[in-house]
Design a protein around this motif. Sequence first.
Motif, PDB file in Angstrom:
ATOM      1  N   ILE A  86      59.886  55.764  10.522  1.00 29.28           N
ATOM      2  CA  ILE A  86      59.542  55.321  11.874  1.00 29.28           C
ATOM      3  C   ILE A  86      58.415  56.185  12.436  1.00 29.28           C
ATOM      4  CG2 ILE A  86      60.403  55.050  14.228  1.00 29.28           C
ATOM      5  CD1 ILE A  86      63.170  54.510  13.038  1.00 29.28           C
ATOM      6  N   ILE A  87      58.509  57.502  12.208  1.00 25.18           N
ATOM      7  CA  ILE A  87      57.454  58.411  12.665  1.00 25.18           C
ATOM      8  C   ILE A  87      56.124  58.047  12.015  1.00 25.18           C
ATOM      9  CG2 ILE A  87      56.659  60.809  12.634  1.00 25.18           C
ATOM     10  CD1 ILE A  87      59.588  61.675  12.801  1.00 25.18           C
ATOM     11  N   VAL A  88      56.154  57.788  10.716  1.00 21.48           N
ATOM     12  CA  VAL A  88      54.927  57.442   9.995  1.00 21.48           C
ATOM     13  C   VAL A  88      54.348  56.130  10.514  1.00 21.48           C
ATOM     14  CG1 VAL A  88      53.981  56.807   7.746  1.00 21.48           C
ATOM     15  CG2 VAL A  88      55.611  58.701   7.925  1.00 21.48           C
ATOM     16  N   LEU A  89      55.188  55.131  10.705  1.00 25.66           N
ATOM     17  CA  LEU A  89      54.719  53.830  11.193  1.00 25.66           C
ATOM     18  C   LEU A  89      54.072  53.963  12.564  1.00 25.66           C
ATOM     19  CD1 LEU A  89      54.531  50.754  10.932  1.00 25.66           C
ATOM     20  CD2 LEU A  89      56.841  50.611  11.906  1.00 25.66           C
ATOM     21  N   VAL A  90      54.741  54.656  13.473  1.00 22.02           N
ATOM     22  CA  VAL A  90      54.199  54.841  14.825  1.00 22.02           C
ATOM     23  C   VAL A  90      52.885  55.617  14.769  1.00 22.02           C
ATOM     24  CG1 VAL A  90      54.590  55.946  17.057  1.00 22.02           C
ATOM     25  CG2 VAL A  90      56.449  54.681  15.946  1.00 22.02           C
ATOM     26  N   ALA A  91      52.835  56.666  13.947  1.00 26.74           N
ATOM     27  CA  ALA A  91      51.621  57.484  13.852  1.00 26.74           C
ATOM     28  C   ALA A  91      50.454  56.667  13.313  1.00 26.74           C
ATOM     29  CB  ALA A  91      51.886  58.699  12.955  1.00 26.74           C
ATOM     30  N   CYS A  92      50.698  55.853  12.282  1.00 27.16           N
ATOM     31  CA  CYS A  92      49.612  55.072  11.685  1.00 27.16           C
ATOM     32  C   CYS A  92      49.102  53.993  12.636  1.00 27.16           C
ATOM     33  CB  CYS A  92      50.085  54.445  10.379  1.00 27.16           C
ATOM     34  SG  CYS A  92      50.349  55.627   9.034  1.00 27.16           S
ATOM     35  N   VAL A  93      50.024  53.295  13.298  1.00 24.27           N
ATOM     36  CA  VAL A  93      49.609  52.246  14.238  1.00 24.27           C
ATOM     37  C   VAL A  93      48.868  52.850  15.424  1.00 24.27           C
ATOM     38  CG1 VAL A  93      50.439  50.491  15.841  1.00 24.27           C
ATOM     39  CG2 VAL A  93      51.444  50.661  13.550  1.00 24.27           C
ATOM     40  N   ALA A  94      49.391  53.952  15.967  1.00 22.90           N
ATOM     41  CA  ALA A  94      48.729  54.612  17.098  1.00 22.90           C
ATOM     42  C   ALA A  94      47.348  55.115  16.696  1.00 22.90           C
ATOM     43  CB  ALA A  94      49.588  55.764  17.600  1.00 22.90           C
ATOM     44  N   TRP A  95      47.241  55.692  15.501  1.00 23.00           N
ATOM     45  CA  TRP A  95      45.958  56.180  14.998  1.00 23.00           C
ATOM     46  C   TRP A  95      44.951  55.037  14.924  1.00 23.00           C
ATOM     47  CZ3 TRP A  95      45.668  59.805  10.108  1.00 23.00           C
ATOM     48  CH2 TRP A  95      44.373  60.313   9.988  1.00 23.00           C
ATOM     49  N   GLY A  96      45.361  53.927  14.345  1.00 20.85           N
ATOM     50  CA  GLY A  96      44.445  52.804  14.213  1.00 20.85           C
ATOM     51  C   GLY A  96      44.006  52.223  15.544  1.00 20.85           C
ATOM     52  N   LEU A  97      44.945  52.093  16.487  1.00 21.76           N
ATOM     53  CA  LEU A  97      44.614  51.505  17.777  1.00 21.76           C
ATOM     54  C   LEU A  97      43.759  52.433  18.633  1.00 21.76           C
ATOM     55  CD1 LEU A  97      48.034  49.840  18.694  1.00 21.76           C
ATOM     56  CD2 LEU A  97      45.944  48.706  17.882  1.00 21.76           C
ATOM     57  N   LEU A  98      44.097  53.713  18.631  1.00 20.85           N
ATOM     58  CA  LEU A  98      43.379  54.660  19.483  1.00 20.85           C
ATOM     59  C   LEU A  98      41.997  54.991  18.938  1.00 20.85           C
ATOM     60  CD1 LEU A  98      46.298  57.096  20.446  1.00 20.85           C
ATOM     61  CD2 LEU A  98      45.262  55.319  21.858  1.00 20.85           C
ATOM     62  N   ARG A  99      41.895  55.157  17.622  1.00 21.27           N
ATOM     63  CA  ARG A  99      40.613  55.525  17.015  1.00 21.27           C
ATOM     64  C   ARG A  99      39.797  54.309  16.580  1.00 21.27           C
ATOM     65  NH1 ARG A  99      39.231  60.908  17.405  1.00 21.27           N
ATOM     66  NH2 ARG A  99      37.709  60.284  15.836  1.00 21.27           N
TER      67      ARG A  99
END
Length: 255
Positions: A86-99
Motif C-alpha cells: 500500500i505504501i509503495v502504491l501510494v508513493a508511486c501514484v503520488a510521485w507520478g501525479l505530483l511530478r
Amino acid sequence: MPASPPRRLLEWYADQPLLRAVLPGVLLVALGLLVFGAMLEAVQERDDFSLFDRPVLELLVAMRSDVATAVLAALTFVTGPTVLPIIVLVACVAWGLLRREWWRPLLLAGAMVGSTLLSLLVKGIVARPRPPEETMYIPGSETTGSFPSGHTIGTATFLLVAGYLVASRHRTRRVVVGWLVGGVVGAAAVALSRLYLGYHFLTDVVAAAGLAVVVLGVVTIVDRIHVVHGLPPSEPEPGWSPQPPPELKHPSPGP
C-alpha cells in the motif's frame, strides 16, 4: 608521445556511452549474486556463515524487552506484505501525479513486483524451514519458507531503488550520502526486527539484502540505458552525464 595504456583504456571507455551506462549495474548485480550465492551455499552445506544462525537467534531472543519488542513488531508489521504494498502504491501514484512523470514511478513499482516474485521463487526452491516456533514472537504466525527474508528484500529494494531514482537526478553529496545511509540503516533495522522476533535466521536476511542489490543493479541498467537513448521532455535530467568527461575527450585536431 603516445598515450600510456591506462590512458588509452580510459579514453576508449569514455567513448563507450552504452558501456558506461551498463557497467555500474552489472557490478551491482555481480556483487548481489556473490552475497546471495555465499549465503545459499552456507545454508545448503550447513557451514561457514550459517554457523552463526543459531547463536545470533538465541542471543537476540534472550535480549528481548517489552519496549524493543513493541517497536520491532510494529516495524515488521509496516514492512510486511499487508502494509508495504500500500505504501509503495501510494508513493508511486503520488510521485507520478505530483511530478507529472511516470518513468521513475513505474521503475520503482516494477522493482517491487520483481523482488517479490524473486523472493517467492527462491523460497519455493530452497524450502528452508523457519526457526523453531518457541523462538517466534507469535508462534506459528509465519509458515512460508525462511530463505530469503521477504520483509528484508522488500524494504531494501524500496529504499535502495527509490533512493537511486532520486539521487541519480540530484547527485549532490548530501543526497547520495542520505540515500546510502538511509537505505542501509532502514534495511538493517527491518532485518534486525526479523531476527529479533525469531522469524528468520541471519543467512536469510543477508541473502535477501544480496537479492535487493541485484534488483537495484537491474534497475540502474534499465534506467541508464533509457537515459542514453534520450529522455522525454517531461522527465528530469539526471545528475550524471552520458557524455564522456571533458578530461577524457579526444582533443580536436588542429587546423
